[in-house]
Design an enzyme around this catalytic site. Structure first.
Site, PDB file in Angstrom:
ATOM      1  N   TYR A 371      24.026 -10.826  33.959  1.00 52.92           N
ATOM      2  CA  TYR A 371      22.749 -11.224  33.341  1.00 52.92           C
ATOM      3  C   TYR A 371      22.393 -10.174  32.283  1.00 52.92           C
ATOM      4  O   TYR A 371      21.457  -9.403  32.442  1.00 52.92           O
ATOM      5  CB  TYR A 371      21.697 -11.296  34.453  1.00 52.92           C
ATOM      6  CG  TYR A 371      20.364 -11.940  34.128  1.00 52.92           C
ATOM      7  CD1 TYR A 371      20.016 -12.355  32.851  1.00 52.92           C
ATOM      8  CD2 TYR A 371      19.423 -12.135  35.126  1.00 52.92           C
ATOM      9  CE1 TYR A 371      18.786 -12.942  32.592  1.00 52.92           C
ATOM     10  CE2 TYR A 371      18.196 -12.713  34.896  1.00 52.92           C
ATOM     11  CZ  TYR A 371      17.877 -13.105  33.616  1.00 52.92           C
ATOM     12  OH  TYR A 371      16.650 -13.675  33.373  1.00 52.92           O
ATOM     13  N   ASP A 373      21.091  -8.773  28.728  1.00 59.85           N
ATOM     14  CA  ASP A 373      20.345  -9.025  27.504  1.00 59.85           C
ATOM     15  C   ASP A 373      21.245  -8.681  26.313  1.00 59.85           C
ATOM     16  O   ASP A 373      22.306  -8.082  26.485  1.00 59.85           O
ATOM     17  CB  ASP A 373      19.061  -8.184  27.476  1.00 59.85           C
ATOM     18  CG  ASP A 373      17.951  -8.859  28.271  1.00 59.85           C
ATOM     19  OD1 ASP A 373      17.951 -10.090  28.378  1.00 59.85           O
ATOM     20  OD2 ASP A 373      17.078  -8.135  28.789  1.00 59.85           O
TER      21      ASP A 373
HETATM   22  P1  FAD Z   1      27.707 -15.881  24.539  1.00 60.03           P
HETATM   23  O1  FAD Z   1      26.614 -15.728  23.581  1.00 60.03           O
HETATM   24  O2  FAD Z   1      27.570 -16.908  25.612  1.00 60.03           O
HETATM   25  O3  FAD Z   1      29.039 -16.183  23.698  1.00 60.03           O
HETATM   26  C1  FAD Z   1      30.231 -16.607  24.300  1.00 60.03           C
HETATM   27  C2  FAD Z   1      30.911 -17.546  23.332  1.00 60.03           C
HETATM   28  O4  FAD Z   1      32.201 -17.882  23.861  1.00 60.03           O
HETATM   29  C3  FAD Z   1      30.156 -18.860  23.138  1.00 60.03           C
HETATM   30  O5  FAD Z   1      29.848 -19.048  21.777  1.00 60.03           O
HETATM   31  C4  FAD Z   1      31.147 -19.909  23.649  1.00 60.03           C
HETATM   32  O6  FAD Z   1      31.104 -21.125  22.909  1.00 60.03           O
HETATM   33  C5  FAD Z   1      32.487 -19.208  23.493  1.00 60.03           C
HETATM   34  N1  FAD Z   1      33.519 -19.749  24.364  1.00 60.03           N
HETATM   35  C6  FAD Z   1      33.445 -19.907  25.717  1.00 60.03           C
HETATM   36  N2  FAD Z   1      34.586 -20.465  26.163  1.00 60.03           N
HETATM   37  C7  FAD Z   1      35.390 -20.646  25.092  1.00 60.03           C
HETATM   38  C8  FAD Z   1      36.694 -21.190  24.918  1.00 60.03           C
HETATM   39  N3  FAD Z   1      37.388 -21.688  25.942  1.00 60.03           N
HETATM   40  N4  FAD Z   1      37.211 -21.234  23.690  1.00 60.03           N
HETATM   41  C9  FAD Z   1      36.512 -20.772  22.625  1.00 60.03           C
HETATM   42  N5  FAD Z   1      35.270 -20.237  22.728  1.00 60.03           N
HETATM   43  C10 FAD Z   1      34.724 -20.183  23.944  1.00 60.03           C
HETATM   44  N6  FAD Z   1      18.839 -11.523  25.485  1.00 60.03           N
HETATM   45  C11 FAD Z   1      17.884 -10.758  24.923  1.00 60.03           C
HETATM   46  O7  FAD Z   1      18.131  -9.579  24.633  1.00 60.03           O
HETATM   47  N7  FAD Z   1      16.640 -11.265  24.646  1.00 60.03           N
HETATM   48  C12 FAD Z   1      16.306 -12.545  24.933  1.00 60.03           C
HETATM   49  O8  FAD Z   1      15.168 -12.968  24.674  1.00 60.03           O
HETATM   50  C13 FAD Z   1      17.290 -13.378  25.542  1.00 60.03           C
HETATM   51  N8  FAD Z   1      17.003 -14.658  25.840  1.00 60.03           N
HETATM   52  C14 FAD Z   1      17.960 -15.430  26.442  1.00 60.03           C
HETATM   53  C15 FAD Z   1      17.639 -16.735  26.753  1.00 60.03           C
HETATM   54  C16 FAD Z   1      18.584 -17.548  27.355  1.00 60.03           C
HETATM   55  C17 FAD Z   1      18.236 -18.964  27.714  1.00 60.03           C
HETATM   56  C18 FAD Z   1      19.883 -17.031  27.646  1.00 60.03           C
HETATM   57  C19 FAD Z   1      20.913 -17.893  28.317  1.00 60.03           C
HETATM   58  C20 FAD Z   1      20.205 -15.739  27.318  1.00 60.03           C
HETATM   59  C21 FAD Z   1      19.255 -14.910  26.718  1.00 60.03           C
HETATM   60  N9  FAD Z   1      19.555 -13.619  26.356  1.00 60.03           N
HETATM   61  C22 FAD Z   1      18.579 -12.821  25.797  1.00 60.03           C
HETATM   62  C23 FAD Z   1      20.900 -13.043  26.589  1.00 60.03           C
HETATM   63  C24 FAD Z   1      21.841 -13.241  25.393  1.00 60.03           C
HETATM   64  O9  FAD Z   1      21.977 -14.609  25.121  1.00 60.03           O
HETATM   65  C25 FAD Z   1      23.195 -12.619  25.766  1.00 60.03           C
HETATM   66  O10 FAD Z   1      23.049 -11.228  26.003  1.00 60.03           O
HETATM   67  C26 FAD Z   1      24.262 -12.796  24.693  1.00 60.03           C
HETATM   68  O11 FAD Z   1      24.260 -14.071  24.129  1.00 60.03           O
HETATM   69  C27 FAD Z   1      25.615 -12.558  25.346  1.00 60.03           C
HETATM   70  O12 FAD Z   1      26.611 -12.638  24.370  1.00 60.03           O
HETATM   71  P2  FAD Z   1      28.084 -13.001  24.829  1.00 60.03           P
HETATM   72  O13 FAD Z   1      28.951 -12.813  23.646  1.00 60.03           O
HETATM   73  O14 FAD Z   1      28.430 -12.277  26.073  1.00 60.03           O
HETATM   74  O15 FAD Z   1      28.031 -14.536  25.289  1.00 60.03           O
HETATM   75  N1  UDP Z   2       9.403 -14.760  36.411  1.00 60.92           N
HETATM   76  C1  UDP Z   2       8.402 -15.408  37.127  1.00 60.92           C
HETATM   77  N2  UDP Z   2       7.287 -15.828  36.462  1.00 60.92           N
HETATM   78  C2  UDP Z   2       7.132 -15.676  35.127  1.00 60.92           C
HETATM   79  C3  UDP Z   2       8.140 -15.017  34.406  1.00 60.92           C
HETATM   80  C4  UDP Z   2       9.283 -14.584  35.072  1.00 60.92           C
HETATM   81  O1  UDP Z   2       8.532 -15.598  38.322  1.00 60.92           O
HETATM   82  O2  UDP Z   2       6.102 -16.110  34.581  1.00 60.92           O
HETATM   83  C5  UDP Z   2      10.591 -14.289  37.155  1.00 60.92           C
HETATM   84  C6  UDP Z   2      11.655 -15.409  37.265  1.00 60.92           C
HETATM   85  O3  UDP Z   2      12.344 -15.253  38.482  1.00 60.92           O
HETATM   86  C7  UDP Z   2      12.532 -15.094  36.071  1.00 60.92           C
HETATM   87  C8  UDP Z   2      12.541 -13.564  36.098  1.00 60.92           C
HETATM   88  O4  UDP Z   2      11.202 -13.213  36.476  1.00 60.92           O
HETATM   89  O5  UDP Z   2      13.826 -15.647  36.224  1.00 60.92           O
HETATM   90  C9  UDP Z   2      12.899 -12.900  34.787  1.00 60.92           C
HETATM   91  O6  UDP Z   2      12.016 -13.351  33.781  1.00 60.92           O
HETATM   92  P1  UDP Z   2      12.388 -13.261  32.229  1.00 60.92           P
HETATM   93  O7  UDP Z   2      11.224 -13.739  31.442  1.00 60.92           O
HETATM   94  O8  UDP Z   2      12.897 -11.885  31.956  1.00 60.92           O
HETATM   95  O9  UDP Z   2      13.596 -14.284  32.173  1.00 60.92           O
HETATM   96  P2  UDP Z   2      14.490 -14.850  30.973  1.00 60.92           P
HETATM   97  O10 UDP Z   2      13.728 -14.657  29.699  1.00 60.92           O
HETATM   98  O11 UDP Z   2      15.785 -14.106  31.038  1.00 60.92           O
HETATM   99  O12 UDP Z   2      14.636 -16.293  31.336  1.00 60.92           O
END
Ligand code: FAD
Ligand code: UDP
Length: 392
Positions: A371, A373
């Site tokens: 998980y 960021d």
């Molecule tokens: P990814 O971004 O998942 O990249 C992996 C890539 O591999 C993808 O583009 C995928 O298509 C590719 N891939 C997978 N399998 C294959 C295959 N077989 N062939 C070719 N390509 C493939 N972080 C923050 O700091 N702040 C935030 O506010 C925040 N919000 C988030 C909200 C959500 C909903 C999510 C899910 C994550 C969030 N994150 C946030 C975390 C952030 O998205 C990750 O830290 C970051 O994207 C990780 O980068 P990565 O390269 O590991 O993975």
């Molecule tokens: N969370 C919650 N209430 C909120 C916001 C967050 O219970 O209003 C908890 C929930 O379990 C969530 C975790 O705190 O998955 C982390 O929150 P964050 O906003 O960091 O999650 P993300 O942006 O990664 O989805």
């Protein structure tokens, strides 16, 4: 973006153009003078951080859920500033519980509003300590950790049901680390993050990532819509034993032989609305079991410095996204690792296989089932680069 044909041999294959893959690509190209092929099965770079400018409104929308950059890691902050400037955006989140809006993360404002009180910081600490007394000294799961941090009444109001919607896994089976992400403050500071540096890329996420690639001249080639497991050209490189940085799901790499790791996925319901301002803030969480969505993002609020087009006050247009959490099934995007004890046991079997690979390095949120960021992803990639740079 211009796609280049594969017409040269490469030193390294990078699977995934997300932050882990691009950071490794940039380092290997610029520092080690390697020729790097980056592939992604999607039709864009940037992985889950990708954003695009909505065609109707011009408002930048984060395609895979809102992404806010924040870090206290100086090496990461220095690294990312080579490729983009950041705005002064400071993330603030509100939550709706029982028809009333409260500030997050839990702070003195939340506490006093919830208890209809005017506690000082010390009085609030005493109150919450009393309500947290039932939690064990060393919390082992999210429920125990949450109650120990904020006491049972606040936990029940703001965490319990949001967490149930988000994870659909008993809070007793979830890691305490999930809730430690959120600060708890006994003052009125309602910044969502505690980090030293925070902001959004001035020209958007794609421009940031494109700059990383462009900084390497022609040493990085990107091929989109190319799946590591099915593309014949890639099969040729695999057969030749090319050094590979793999950032896809680790269980997929091993054909799920020990079973699937559990993920949460999301449904993101986007709407363009004919109103100037839908909710008055970037993110509104919904703490109760109803509505079913966990939060609504209103993207124009992420960029108060943009003042033209639909960003202008009075434009009469806005874009919102309702975020619904759902159980991941094959074919969905894997977003959040559920990471129960059972998942960790399965993961360690895959990690044993990964440790014996000669030419494959696993990294990133999917490759490590972590998980992370954005800043932690970049930090992990920079550390991995330092580890391998003398032997590539
Ligand atoms: P990814 O971004 O998942 O990249 C992996 C890539 O591999 C993808 O583009 C995928 O298509 C590719 N891939 C997978 N399998 C294959 C295959 N077989 N062939 C070719 N390509 C493939 N972080 C923050 O700091 N702040 C935030 O506010 C925040 N919000 C988030 C909200 C959500 C909903 C999510 C899910 C994550 C969030 N994150 C946030 C975390 C952030 O998205 C990750 O830290 C970051 O994207 C990780 O980068 P990565 O390269 O590991 O993975
Ligand atoms: N969370 C919650 N209430 C909120 C916001 C967050 O219970 O209003 C908890 C929930 O379990 C969530 C975790 O705190 O998955 C982390 O929150 P964050 O906003 O960091 O999650 P993300 O942006 O990664 O989805």
């Amino acid at each position: 973006m211009e796609l280049k044909e594969v017409k040269m041999e490469y030193d390294v294959l990078i699977v995934g153009a997300g932050l882990f893959g691009l950071t490794m690509a940039e380092r290997l190209a610029n520092e080690c003078d390697k020729k790097v092929l980056v592939i992604d099965k999607r039709n864009h770079i940037g992985g889950n951080c990708y954003s695009e400018f909505d065609s109707e409104t011009g408002i930048e929308c984060h395609k895979y859920g809102a992404h806010l950059f924040h870090t206290s890691l100086e090496n990461v902050w220095e690294y990312v500033n080579q490729f983009t400037k950041f705005t002064n955006y400071i993330h603030k989140v509100y939550t709706t519980h029982d028809g009333i809006v409260y500030p997050l993360p839990i702070n003195l404002g939340t506490i006093n509003q919830f208890f209809q009180a005017a506690y000082t910081p010390d009085e609030a600490k005493v109150k919450i300590a009393g309500q947290a007394a039932s939690a064990p000294e060393n919390p082992q799961n999210l429920a125990e950790q949450g109650i120990s941090l904020i006491g049972k009444p606040l936990f029940d109001a703001f965490i319990k049901n949001y967490t149930a919607k988000q994870w659909q896994t008993p809070a007793e089976e979830l890691s305490p680390d999930i809730i430690k992400r959120l600060p708890v403050r006994y003052n009125y500071d309602n910044r969502y993050f505690n980090d030293t540096h925070e902001g959004l890329p001035v020209d958007g996420y794609e421009a940031w990532f494109q700059n990383m690639i462009d900084s390497c001249g022609d040493k990085i080639v990107v091929r989109l819509e190319t799946d590591y497991f099915t593309d014949s050209e890639i099969q040729r490189l695999r057969d030749a034993g090319i050094l590979t940085i793999y950032t896809g799901p680790i269980d997929r790499f091993y054909d799920y032989q020990f079973g699937e790791l559990k993920w949460r996925s999301l449904d993101l319901g986007k709407e363009v609305l004919d109103v100037d301002d839908f909710q008055g803030c970037p993110v509104m969480n919904y703490a109760d079991l109803e509505p079913k969505y966990t939060r609504i993002h209103e993207f124009k609020h992420f960029h108060p410095e943009r003042t033209t087009g639909c960003y202008a006050p009075g434009s009469g247009k806005t874009v919102i996204v309702r975020e619904y959490s759902k159980t991941w099934h094959l074919g969905d995007e894997p977003y959040y690792p559920v990471n129960t004890a059972e998942d960790r046991a399965v993961l360690s079997k895959y990690q044993d296989l990964a440790a014996s690979e000669q030419n494959i390095i696993f990294g990133g949120r999917l490759g490590e089932y972590a998980y992370y960021d954005m800043d932690k992803t970049i930090a992990a990639a920079l550390a991995k680069f330092d580890e391998i740079k003398n032997r590539v």
